[in-house]
Scaffold this motif. Sequence first.
Motif, PDB file in Angstrom:
ATOM      1  N   ALA A 154       6.703  -1.382   1.836  1.00  0.00           N
ATOM      2  CA  ALA A 154       6.536  -1.405   3.295  1.00  0.00           C
ATOM      3  C   ALA A 154       7.721  -0.706   3.952  1.00  0.00           C
ATOM      4  CB  ALA A 154       6.403  -2.848   3.784  1.00  0.00           C
ATOM      5  N   TYR A 172       1.092  -3.537   7.509  1.00  0.00           N
ATOM      6  CA  TYR A 172       2.472  -3.308   7.076  1.00  0.00           C
ATOM      7  C   TYR A 172       2.880  -4.281   5.976  1.00  0.00           C
ATOM      8  CZ  TYR A 172       7.589  -3.534   7.262  1.00  0.00           C
ATOM      9  OH  TYR A 172       8.917  -3.559   6.929  1.00  0.00           O
ATOM     10  N   GLN A 214       1.548  -3.987   2.168  1.00  0.00           N
ATOM     11  CA  GLN A 214       1.903  -2.837   1.351  1.00  0.00           C
ATOM     12  C   GLN A 214       2.931  -3.220   0.291  1.00  0.00           C
ATOM     13  OE1 GLN A 214       2.606   0.964   3.427  1.00  0.00           O
ATOM     14  NE2 GLN A 214       1.977  -0.070   5.302  1.00  0.00           N
ATOM     15  N   TRP A 239       8.004  -6.850   2.325  1.00  0.00           N
ATOM     16  CA  TRP A 239       7.916  -6.296   3.675  1.00  0.00           C
ATOM     17  C   TRP A 239       9.125  -6.664   4.528  1.00  0.00           C
ATOM     18  CZ3 TRP A 239       7.916  -9.782   7.733  1.00  0.00           C
ATOM     19  CH2 TRP A 239       7.633 -11.109   7.414  1.00  0.00           C
TER      20      TRP A 239
END
Length: 665
Positions: free
Chosen positions: A354, A348, A351, A293
């Motif tokens: 991201a 976020y 993921q 991320w």
Amino acid sequence: MEQRDASQPLPKRIARPMGGALGPTIGLLLFLVFSVEAVRLAVGKRYGIDEFTYAHAAWLISNGQVPYRDFFCHHFPFPFYLMAVPFRFLDDNPNHIRYLRLMMLMFLAVILAATSRVNRREGQWTALITSLTLLMVPAVVAPAIEIRPDAIALAFFLAAVAVLYTREAARRTGGLPESDVSLPVAHDRWPPRIGCRKGLGSGMLFGLAICASEKVLCYGAVFAAAWAMDVFYNRKRKADYLLGNPFTFLAGVGVVAVSACVFLTLSGAWGSFVRYSLQWSAAYQQLHHGFTWQRYFWWIISGIWWLWGFAVVGLGATAGRLVRAGPARWSDPDWLLIGALPGAFASYALQRCAYPYSLLPAMTVMCIFSARGLALTVQALAEEREMKRSSTLAVVLLFLGLLVWEIRQERFEGILGVLAVASLPFVADRLGWMQRRPGLARSEHLLVFFCFVLLLSWQVSLHFSRLEEQLLTDNAYQHETLTLLNELTSPEDAVYDNSGGFVARPHTSFYYFTNSFIRRRMKRDLQESALEGIYRTGCAVFLHDIRFATLPEPLRGFLTENYQPLNPDIWIWGRHYETTTGTLSKRFYAIRDGWYFVIPGSVAIEGKLAFDDVAATGSIFPLTRGMKHLRYEGPPASFYILWLPRNGQVFMPSHRGQPKFSSLF
């Protein structure tokens, strides 16, 4: 319930900005400027590859197809049904994707309206700052106007929160201006009818938000905590509900859930929904390597570091007000925003891939608190005499920090802008536009207004330039390519690519788009289904996209051998032949019934060209679908046999140039 004494003072809220009428005038002008910029972005910003994917799904739905059952989809389908509405009233021109961009402006408007309503109880000035901040931050406005489910889901989520911000909720925790405190607080009955209606409306909006994106399950989990608070705490003490009414809220969610279940049952898509939207997504999270991320996160927030500071101020002030509110604190909807903030960042960070657009919910909630912090800071600088020295130091440090930042970024136009704006308060004072507050010296008021204008002007110069950078590579070429594609093919002609970039044309296989996970885990199935689909649909056009380079090698070889480039992005079915002896015996597969041509045309005139012993009487000739035995006799030649597009354009294939139609963002 206790009746609040109308004479009891409430914490002061920000009712109007400093500087008399100058502040609101500047604010409204900036709001109009950045609203126009948002429209320009929606019209001219380059389309990302996913936007074509979602637009094609909407076109399929407008033609009666069902997600999961008729084409691959691993998202919740509600946004695609909304996007399908324009296609119901339009023809099959791929350029109509621009109307979906304009449609996204409606959801951006909902986001602005909802966040302004949330902050309206802090004062009209704070509400204006909220909308202005959202429009100026590229990490918010850029993904919000893109054709994605994220902005649609966020719009419904914020609308579900905004309807709970009533005047009663504001008075309970001291969140209205003093002019509104005379309104009664107690209700004639409990629970109040207005709470039931608002709970139902909020529940339905929240249910639609979940149907728009599975990410809402993460940052929308705060609604579950609020429901438990209402049922197990507020209900027992007969206090006002946080959700208006938890039972009508649950009923609203239930209405949407039942409607979704009925749809899946009637369409026969239950099994496919579970397989692709639930099981496939879970496998994607578990098996896909992706990237961390942090890949885009620090780059995004580096340009808005000052907003984070104001967000801390706004969040701290909100938390302090809730603490001082006593028992009424547990009925304040601000808890929904406070709880949604970490959930939005979690949606976020969790993921596998991201991408920046997934930060939209977190950035939007952050901007709500940033607007509160900015307004509170300006108010404190204007009214608190004892803060004069610290305020002066803060202004000097901020001014120097901005200059250093602009110098390090080599933004010399920003340096000039910051220096030029420093003179605006003094010019305004000389022209008599300044409205001084009682008890403040001229130098103090100039200093305060200087701080405000400096921050606002820096936002304009920096963020406006960053928004303009989004238009440096616009979508003009993409629309030119779509226009040409519309001329070359009819609405029934299938086109092959890996993203749905053709928008309003049939695709060739169930997996009409292939992300990196599919291309890695399903290489063999992908190759077989792609080839089978190309032959089955008679696909005569191939649209080159950025995913082509990562396709299986045999599939890439098939495409480059059997399609020839009209331009670097659009390839037409056909093959290249060459003979140095003057005789040639090869095979050619006619992908569909229709007209074909040989280029250069002299091959059919100076020599003899035949298919299955039937001579071609000219450079353009008809062929029926299937494998043909091609024979050529004549001078040595190098030529192409190609499908003739709908517009009758004859062309010489060229392998010069690089594809420009498709890009990640």
